[in-house]
Design a protein around this motif. Structure first.
Motif, PDB file in Angstrom:
ATOM      1  N   ARG A   1       0.838  -1.207   0.000  1.00  0.00           N
ATOM      2  CA  ARG A   1       0.000   0.000   0.000  1.00  0.00           C
ATOM      3  C   ARG A   1       0.873   1.258   0.000  1.00  0.00           C
ATOM      4  O   ARG A   1       0.562   2.240  -0.668  1.00  0.00           O
ATOM      5  CB  ARG A   1      -0.916   0.004   1.226  1.00  0.00           C
TER       6      ARG A   1
ATOM      7  N   ARG B   1       8.296  -6.580  -5.907  1.00  0.00           N
ATOM      8  CA  ARG B   1       8.072  -7.617  -4.891  1.00  0.00           C
ATOM      9  C   ARG B   1       9.405  -8.074  -4.286  1.00  0.00           C
ATOM     10  O   ARG B   1       9.517  -8.264  -3.085  1.00  0.00           O
ATOM     11  CB  ARG B   1       7.348  -8.843  -5.495  1.00  0.00           C
TER      12      ARG B   1
ATOM     13  N   ASP C   1       1.608 -14.073   0.355  1.00  0.00           N
ATOM     14  CA  ASP C   1       2.610 -15.047  -0.093  1.00  0.00           C
ATOM     15  C   ASP C   1       3.605 -15.356   1.025  1.00  0.00           C
ATOM     16  O   ASP C   1       4.734 -15.745   0.760  1.00  0.00           O
ATOM     17  CB  ASP C   1       3.381 -14.474  -1.298  1.00  0.00           C
TER      18      ASP C   1
ATOM     19  N   ARG D   1     -10.111  -7.744  -6.529  1.00  0.00           N
ATOM     20  CA  ARG D   1      -8.757  -7.780  -5.968  1.00  0.00           C
ATOM     21  C   ARG D   1      -8.316  -9.233  -5.739  1.00  0.00           C
ATOM     22  O   ARG D   1      -7.183  -9.604  -6.041  1.00  0.00           O
ATOM     23  CB  ARG D   1      -8.725  -6.977  -4.656  1.00  0.00           C
TER      24      ARG D   1
ATOM     25  N   ASP E   1      -5.034 -10.991  -7.361  1.00  0.00           N
ATOM     26  CA  ASP E   1      -4.007 -11.569  -6.483  1.00  0.00           C
ATOM     27  C   ASP E   1      -3.829 -13.070  -6.731  1.00  0.00           C
ATOM     28  O   ASP E   1      -2.729 -13.606  -6.647  1.00  0.00           O
ATOM     29  CB  ASP E   1      -4.358 -11.321  -4.999  1.00  0.00           C
TER      30      ASP E   1
ATOM     31  N   ARG F   1      -2.126 -13.602 -10.558  1.00  0.00           N
ATOM     32  CA  ARG F   1      -0.862 -13.021 -11.030  1.00  0.00           C
ATOM     33  C   ARG F   1       0.204 -14.109 -11.153  1.00  0.00           C
ATOM     34  O   ARG F   1       0.104 -15.166 -10.511  1.00  0.00           O
ATOM     35  CB  ARG F   1      -0.415 -11.883 -10.105  1.00  0.00           C
TER      36      ARG F   1
HETATM   37  O1  CDP Z   1      -5.991  -5.660   4.360  1.00  0.00           O
HETATM   38  P1  CDP Z   1      -6.372  -6.147   3.008  1.00  0.00           P
HETATM   39  O2  CDP Z   1      -6.631  -7.609   3.004  1.00  0.00           O
HETATM   40  O3  CDP Z   1      -7.403  -5.335   2.335  1.00  0.00           O
HETATM   41  O4  CDP Z   1      -5.129  -5.986   2.045  1.00  0.00           O
HETATM   42  P2  CDP Z   1      -3.616  -5.868   2.432  1.00  0.00           P
HETATM   43  O5  CDP Z   1      -3.187  -7.026   3.239  1.00  0.00           O
HETATM   44  O6  CDP Z   1      -3.374  -4.501   2.950  1.00  0.00           O
HETATM   45  O7  CDP Z   1      -2.948  -6.039   0.992  1.00  0.00           O
HETATM   46  C1  CDP Z   1      -3.207  -5.121  -0.062  1.00  0.00           C
HETATM   47  C2  CDP Z   1      -2.740  -5.738  -1.360  1.00  0.00           C
HETATM   48  O8  CDP Z   1      -1.325  -5.838  -1.356  1.00  0.00           O
HETATM   49  C3  CDP Z   1      -3.251  -7.120  -1.700  1.00  0.00           C
HETATM   50  O9  CDP Z   1      -4.532  -7.113  -2.308  1.00  0.00           O
HETATM   51  C4  CDP Z   1      -2.168  -7.635  -2.632  1.00  0.00           C
HETATM   52  O10 CDP Z   1      -2.359  -7.174  -3.961  1.00  0.00           O
HETATM   53  C5  CDP Z   1      -0.901  -6.984  -2.092  1.00  0.00           C
HETATM   54  N1  CDP Z   1      -0.125  -7.869  -1.222  1.00  0.00           N
HETATM   55  C6  CDP Z   1       0.698  -8.800  -1.832  1.00  0.00           C
HETATM   56  O11 CDP Z   1       0.712  -8.903  -3.048  1.00  0.00           O
HETATM   57  N2  CDP Z   1       1.494  -9.584  -1.068  1.00  0.00           N
HETATM   58  C7  CDP Z   1       1.499  -9.494   0.269  1.00  0.00           C
HETATM   59  N3  CDP Z   1       2.313 -10.273   0.985  1.00  0.00           N
HETATM   60  C8  CDP Z   1       0.645  -8.577   0.910  1.00  0.00           C
HETATM   61  C9  CDP Z   1      -0.180  -7.792   0.130  1.00  0.00           C
END
Ligand code: CDP
Ligand code: CDP
Length: 226
Positions: free
Chosen positions: A40, A109, A131, A179, A183, A186
């Protein structure tokens, strides 16, 4: 006997990861790390500099100018980008809507994963994301995959922002499903349950039940090991 372990908590948006991970960390006096906040923070920075997620080269270049600090706190983890506290800004709806398109970019990433592994190297970390069990900490002693129906997850999010008339439950459900799709589909480190993760469907579980369940798994590992 193991003193401290690492706990990986993955799952889709609104499954309860951050709420539960924070409480588990507090109970065990572990450090809570919200990796979603890092994606974010990058999204906030790129949008602020008018760098679109399609412009991969510009994104990768801008990553060099970007310094993220995570400051663990009891109630929430503070996120600092180039010295500026962005903790409150990164939860905005326009960030949620755009974050998955930046999170697809491989070199971005790689940089965040490196930071995450560093933080976890001293053990005693509860890390949540998408992940963590599959890629960031494949050796984590305990892996949890939290799920809940998309309806339930949208309702949870809706209740958090119900004073805000700008978004309907239907829109939220649509945004969350979109979303999840991005996720899960990808190419790099998609959202998937690790083979050795414990899957917990929390649709009809309250926060306390989920937290207690995870603490009990954790104690089995730390108390059971020689
Ligand atoms: O809290 P919420 O579940 O809404 O989302 P978040 O954990 O803040 O993560 C936001 C976005 O970041 C996710 O929808 C993924 O696209 C990405 N993300 C990711 O790709 N890999 C992670 N380890 C954590 C988040
Ligand atoms: O981090 P993630 O997106 O997975 O979810 P969260 O932000 O921790 O949780 C979303 C909302 O659902 C929060 O307001 C939690 O209080 C709520 N929640 C719930 O009502 N029941 C649960 N079992 C877990 C979370």
């Amino acid at each position: 006997r193991l003193d401290k372990i690492n706990i990986a908590i993955d799952g889709p948006a609104g499954a309860g990861k951050s709420t539960v991970a924070r409480k588990v960390a507090k109970e065990l006096t572990y450090v809570y790390v919200d990796t979603g906040a890092m994606y974010r923070a990058v999204t906030w920075f790129m949008l602020g500099h008018d760098i679109s997620s399609d412009e991969t080269d510009r994104v990768i270049h801008a990553m060099r100018e970007l310094h993220i600090e995570l400051i663990p706190g009891e109630e929430c983890q503070q996120v600092i980008v180039n010295g500026e506290d962005v903790t409150d800004y990164i939860r905005a709806n326009h960030i949620s809507k755009n974050v998955s398109s930046y999170a697809k970019i491989g070199p971005l990433r790689t940089k965040l994963v490196e930071m995450q592994r560093n933080i976890a190297s001293s053990k005693g970390v509860v890390m949540d994301g998408r992940d963590i069990g599959t890629h960031v900490l494949p050796q984590a002693e305990l892996k949890i995959f939290l799920t809940a129906s998309v309806e339930e997850r949208a309702i949870r999010r809706y209740q958090e922002i119900k004073d805000n008339q700008q978004v309907t439950l239907e829109q939220l459900m649509h945004d969350i499903a979109e979303r999840d799709r991005q996720d899960e589909q990808r190419e790099i480190s998609p959202l998937v349950c690790a083979e050795d993760a414990i899957r917990l469907d929390t649709t009809s579980m309250n926060i306390e039940e989920v937290v207690n369940q995870i603490i009990s798994y954790c104690r089995t590992i730390t108390d059971g090991a020689k």
